[in-house]
Design a protein around this motif. Structure first.
Motif, mmCIF file in Angstrom:
data_model
loop_
_atom_site.group_PDB
_atom_site.id
_atom_site.type_symbol
_atom_site.label_atom_id
_atom_site.label_comp_id
_atom_site.label_asym_id
_atom_site.label_seq_id
_atom_site.Cartn_x
_atom_site.Cartn_y
_atom_site.Cartn_z
ATOM 1 N N ILE A 160 0.702 -1.130 0.110
ATOM 2 C CA ILE A 160 -0.046 -0.042 0.012
ATOM 3 C C ILE A 160 0.981 1.292 -0.068
ATOM 4 N N TYR A 214 0.731 5.133 1.769
ATOM 5 C CA TYR A 214 -0.200 6.106 2.655
ATOM 6 C C TYR A 214 0.464 7.517 2.600
ATOM 7 N N ILE A 222 1.569 -4.555 4.304
ATOM 8 C CA ILE A 222 0.612 -4.866 5.481
ATOM 9 C C ILE A 222 0.451 -6.357 5.314
ATOM 10 N N LYS A 271 -1.975 -9.411 7.178
ATOM 11 C CA LYS A 271 -3.144 -9.646 8.123
ATOM 12 C C LYS A 271 -3.632 -11.096 7.991
ATOM 13 N N LYS A 287 -12.439 -6.503 13.995
ATOM 14 C CA LYS A 287 -11.220 -5.534 14.037
ATOM 15 C C LYS A 287 -10.227 -6.311 15.094
ATOM 16 N N TYR A 337 -2.663 6.271 9.284
ATOM 17 C CA TYR A 337 -3.156 5.294 8.024
ATOM 18 C C TYR A 337 -4.225 4.154 8.735
ATOM 19 N N LEU A 338 -3.561 3.435 9.856
ATOM 20 C CA LEU A 338 -4.346 2.325 10.430
ATOM 21 C C LEU A 338 -5.708 2.902 10.958
ATOM 22 N N THR A 362 -7.467 4.598 9.157
ATOM 23 C CA THR A 362 -8.626 4.593 8.312
ATOM 24 C C THR A 362 -9.019 3.259 7.861
ATOM 25 N N ARG A 363 -8.622 2.091 8.458
ATOM 26 C CA ARG A 363 -8.937 0.799 8.119
ATOM 27 C C ARG A 363 -9.869 0.183 9.119
ATOM 28 N N ASP A 409 -10.621 -2.811 9.483
ATOM 29 C CA ASP A 409 -10.307 -3.960 10.257
ATOM 30 C C ASP A 409 -9.349 -3.911 11.511
ATOM 31 N N VAL A 410 -8.963 -2.634 11.873
ATOM 32 C CA VAL A 410 -7.941 -2.405 12.831
ATOM 33 C C VAL A 410 -8.520 -1.667 14.093
#
Length: 289
Positions: free
Chosen positions: A25, A27, A43, A45, A51, A110-111, A113-114, A116-117
């Protein structure tokens, strides 16, 4: 037999791809001057709904392509963390801590904006150069300059940080060339105030950067001006380990910043036992409530 092996291999590959997904990615981050720049990152995962806790992994001065991060990506992703690796620089290069700090703090933003975090559980780990950055990220200055008020780093881990210069920063004793060259774009009072974050330092008793002085990281903890931060900080010293104990090979090089900035030969000796022990202890620290 060949068909059975091929089927098994494909099944394993499919299982890995479903379990661990890796993504390149880019950012945006805010520079020290306030401008907006972009940075590449990777990233990793696991394929689990909901989350997840996340960890920013900061590489050493050998650059991202040295590959030291990979073992920590594997360790953390296998234990349920989302791992992000900012590519601060790919190979050794001349840069300043301030420039890299801005890039590292951008990963936290940046995290956020996700979907899943879990932003209540975003930590930072770093090795050597990255370890110093991770310590800087625990200051109030870093939080106020780069993060919105509602975001706070959960925990900080520093693997073989260069602790000798931290007490000097706290005392504003920055006459050495090291401060004028490598920390020139950071404020002298950066370590006056701390964000009160649980922080663990993993130090090497035979670290040439510290002149093989095993007391420098414990002394930094005692020099912390915040009693709250001091109580939240722990130090483990591996007496026989050198700088870069986890880098998979043994090598030496002249380093101007070694021997407490006097300049000397630094040796990184691979120590698999310390590497395994440190991984276990850092995982316990990150997973502890």
């Amino acid at each position: 037999m060949f068909l059975m092996r091929l089927t098994l291999t494909l099944a394993l590959l499919m299982t890995f791809s479903l379990t661990h997904a890796q993504e390149r990615i880019s950012y945006a981050y805010k520079t020290l001057s306030g401008a907006s720049e972009s940075l590449d990152a990777v990233i990793t995962k696991i394929s689990v709904d909901g989350k997840r806790p996340a960890v920013v992994i900061l590489h050493h001065s050998g650059g991202w392509e040295a590959g030291t991060n990979k073992q920590y990506v594997e360790l953390l992703s296998q234990n349920g963390f989302i791992a992000i690796e900012p590519i601060l620089f790919r190979k050794p290069t001349k840069t300043t801590y301030g420039e890299s700090l801005a890039k590292a703090m951008g990963a936290i933003n940046y995290l956020s904006t996700r979907a899943d975090v879990d932003m209540s559980n975003v930590s930072v780990i770093g090795t050597s150069y990255g370890a110093n950055l991770s310590v800087f990220m625990a200051t109030q200055w870093a939080h106020k300059n780069f993060l919105p008020e509602q975001i706070k780093i959960h925990k900080v881990v520093a693997l073989y940080p260069v602790c000798w210069f931290y007490p000097k920063l706290i005392k504003h004793d920055t006459n050495s060339w090291f401060f004028k060259e490598r920390l020139k774009d950071l404020p002298i009072d950066m370590m006056d105030n701390w964000a009160n974050i649980p922080m663990k330092l993993f130090a090497a008793g035979q670290d040439d950067y510290s002149g093989k002085d095993a007391t420098v990281c414990p002394e930094f903890k005692e020099a912390l001006p915040s009693e709250v931060q001091k109580a939240l900080t722990s130090v483990v010293v591996y007496p026989d380990a050198t700088h870069g104990w986890d880098q998979g090979r043994t090598f030496s090089f002249h380093e101007p910043a070694a021997c407490k900035s006097m300049g000397c030969t630094n040796t990184n000796a691979f120590n698999p036992n310390v590497t395994a022990q440190a991984k276990n202890e850092l995982l316990i620290f990150l997973q502890k409530d």
